[in-house]
Design a protein around this motif. Structure first.
Motif, PDB file in Angstrom:
ATOM      1  N   ASP A 217      77.680  87.515 107.087  1.00 57.19           N
ATOM      2  CA  ASP A 217      76.426  86.924 107.566  1.00 57.19           C
ATOM      3  C   ASP A 217      76.763  85.660 108.362  1.00 57.19           C
ATOM      4  OD1 ASP A 217      74.001  85.425 107.802  1.00 57.19           O
ATOM      5  OD2 ASP A 217      73.162  86.573 106.127  1.00 57.19           O
ATOM      6  N   ARG A 218      76.645  85.736 109.672  1.00 59.25           N
ATOM      7  CA  ARG A 218      77.034  84.626 110.536  1.00 59.25           C
ATOM      8  C   ARG A 218      76.140  83.403 110.327  1.00 59.25           C
ATOM      9  NH1 ARG A 218      80.386  85.983 114.881  1.00 59.25           N
ATOM     10  NH2 ARG A 218      79.392  84.512 116.318  1.00 59.25           N
ATOM     11  N   THR A 219      74.869  83.630 110.020  1.00 62.97           N
ATOM     12  CA  THR A 219      73.975  82.495 109.766  1.00 62.97           C
ATOM     13  C   THR A 219      74.452  81.703 108.558  1.00 62.97           C
ATOM     14  OG1 THR A 219      72.084  83.695 110.690  1.00 62.97           O
ATOM     15  CG2 THR A 219      71.604  81.816 109.262  1.00 62.97           C
ATOM     16  N   ILE A 220      74.871  82.413 107.520  1.00 61.39           N
ATOM     17  CA  ILE A 220      75.406  81.741 106.332  1.00 61.39           C
ATOM     18  C   ILE A 220      76.685  80.992 106.675  1.00 61.39           C
ATOM     19  CG2 ILE A 220      76.521  82.145 104.095  1.00 61.39           C
ATOM     20  CD1 ILE A 220      74.455  84.308 103.559  1.00 61.39           C
ATOM     21  N   VAL A 221      77.570  81.628 107.438  1.00 63.86           N
ATOM     22  CA  VAL A 221      78.844  80.983 107.790  1.00 63.86           C
ATOM     23  C   VAL A 221      78.598  79.681 108.551  1.00 63.86           C
ATOM     24  CG1 VAL A 221      80.989  81.198 109.106  1.00 63.86           C
ATOM     25  CG2 VAL A 221      80.155  83.144 107.772  1.00 63.86           C
ATOM     26  N   PHE A 222      77.725  79.698 109.527  1.00 64.58           N
ATOM     27  CA  PHE A 222      77.438  78.477 110.282  1.00 64.58           C
ATOM     28  C   PHE A 222      76.851  77.393 109.370  1.00 64.58           C
ATOM     29  CE2 PHE A 222      77.340  81.148 114.250  1.00 64.58           C
ATOM     30  CZ  PHE A 222      78.377  80.485 114.878  1.00 64.58           C
ATOM     31  N   GLY A 223      75.992  77.792 108.459  1.00 61.91           N
ATOM     32  CA  GLY A 223      75.418  76.821 107.525  1.00 61.91           C
ATOM     33  C   GLY A 223      76.463  76.204 106.616  1.00 61.91           C
ATOM     34  N   MET A 224      77.384  77.039 106.132  1.00 60.19           N
ATOM     35  CA  MET A 224      78.435  76.536 105.243  1.00 60.19           C
ATOM     36  C   MET A 224      79.433  75.643 105.996  1.00 60.19           C
ATOM     37  SD  MET A 224      77.502  77.617 102.329  1.00 60.19           S
ATOM     38  CE  MET A 224      75.826  77.525 102.969  1.00 60.19           C
ATOM     39  N   LEU A 225      79.698  75.967 107.260  1.00 56.32           N
ATOM     40  CA  LEU A 225      80.583  75.120 108.063  1.00 56.32           C
ATOM     41  C   LEU A 225      79.960  73.742 108.274  1.00 56.32           C
ATOM     42  CD1 LEU A 225      81.805  77.725 110.713  1.00 56.32           C
ATOM     43  CD2 LEU A 225      83.277  76.447 109.136  1.00 56.32           C
ATOM     44  N   ALA A 226      78.676  73.715 108.601  1.00 54.86           N
ATOM     45  CA  ALA A 226      77.989  72.435 108.806  1.00 54.86           C
ATOM     46  C   ALA A 226      78.023  71.599 107.527  1.00 54.86           C
ATOM     47  CB  ALA A 226      76.548  72.680 109.254  1.00 54.86           C
TER      48      ALA A 226
END
Length: 334
Positions: A217-226
């Motif tokens: 889930d790319r949305t989750i990945v971006f959120g976790m990176l932030a």
């Protein structure tokens, strides 16, 4: 004019196995990793100038030919001089990089780890890892832990956390990096509290247009990176982008810009087509690794954008930026 060392490193990365003489007694222990570009294959690290490259080796066939007497790597009209073979601690020179579980539920098309034979699995746990580090302590400057996601993301993070905690207790000053899929901010906190200094959470592809990692889930990945940038700090969070999967350079530039604007250092990894995934990738019309010319072009874009956002690969003490064996590393290689 392009730096000859950069051209030689990119050419070596883009090539197949290195052919070594059948009667050659390798002066170091041969590496056999369960993760990364050379997963499941016998490999060595070749060093020349400021460059080093980890390559699979063969005594039967290969592109570059290693000539121990002349200390050269030769492929057509490319001759790399003053080549030495570096010792590998675990997976990397000067670093212990452990994969605690090669099994994974995410089924990324290019990944060999879940397909490796069972006898290659090292079945590592926290105690074994600490003991292994002690055995080669003189070669190890940093440690990193990664893992496939076997049963659940949370249970995988718990296993990694246990390993980090044991390493930190045994080696209080050792830089520790962690590479894992994360789907909850509490997992980021858990890894940091256990003693991790740096984290890698992989976006994997330049664009969601590519159906290469269908379960991520790319949305989750971006959120976790932030969130990870807030916890670990700018210059201590990175994310892999695999190139050679059908993305355009424009799509690559967009994702590099997006990550850098978040304070995340993008790690550009060139696709390797291992024997374990060759048929699957060919069915997806992915048959060629990126050319050396494209690697150099993309790495220059990466460096330019990173400079614009005040990011530098020298801020990392662990994992792939620290190792530098598998890809072109801005600010270190050029």
């Amino acid at each position: 004019m392009e730096d000859e060392l950069i051209i030689n490193k990119a050419s070596l990365i883009a090539s197949g196995a290195v052919l070594i003489p059948k009667n050659y007694r390798v002066p170091v222990e041969i590496s056999r990793s369960t993760a990364g570009p050379e997963a499941g294959q016998r490999s060595l690290v070749f060093s020349f100038g400021r460059m080093r490259v980890k390559k699979s080796i063969s005594t039967n066939n290969g592109d570059f030919v290693y000539c121990p007497e002349k200390k050269t790597l030769v492929f057509g009209n490319i001759v790399i001089h003053d080549v030495t073979i570096m010792p590998v601690a675990y997976h990397c020179p000067e670093q212990a990089f452990f994969n605690i579980d090669q099994n994974c539920m995410f089924e990324c098309a290019y990944c060999s780890s879940p397909l490796l034979p069972n006898h290659i699995t090292k079945k590592l746990d926290a105690i074994k890892i600490v003991n292994l580090i002690h055995q080669k302590e003189e070669l190890i400057h940093s440690v990193a832990i990664t893992s496939g996601v076997n049963n659940s993301v949370n249970s995988t993070v718990d296993r990694i956390t246990e390993c980090i905690r044991h390493i930190r207790n045994e080696f209080p000053n050792m830089p520790i990096g962690v590479e894992s899929y994360i789907d909850d901010t509490t997992q980021v906190d858990k890894l940091k509290t256990a003693g991790a200094n740096e984290i890698k959470i992989n976006i994997e592809t330049a664009t969601e247009r590519l159906d290469i990692c269908p379960n991520i889930d790319r949305t989750i990945v971006f959120g976790m990176l932030a969130y990870a940038v807030n916890v670990f700090g700018k210059g201590k969070v990175t994310s892999n982008i695999i190139i050679g999967l059908g993305e355009t350079n424009s799509e690559l530039e967009d994702i590099i810009n997006k990550l850098c604007s978040m304070g995340v250092a993008p790690y550009i990894r060139s696709l390797r087509i291992s024997p374990f995934v060759k048929d699957k990738l060919h069915q997806m019309n992915i048959t060629n690794v990126p050319s050396s010319e494209r690697m150099i072009h993309v790495a220059k874009i990466q460096k330019m954008i990173m400079e614009r956002h005040n990011l530098d690969t020298h801020t990392f003490c662990t994992m792939c930026f620290r190792c530098g064996c598998c890809d072109l590393i801005p600010f270190k290689d050029f």
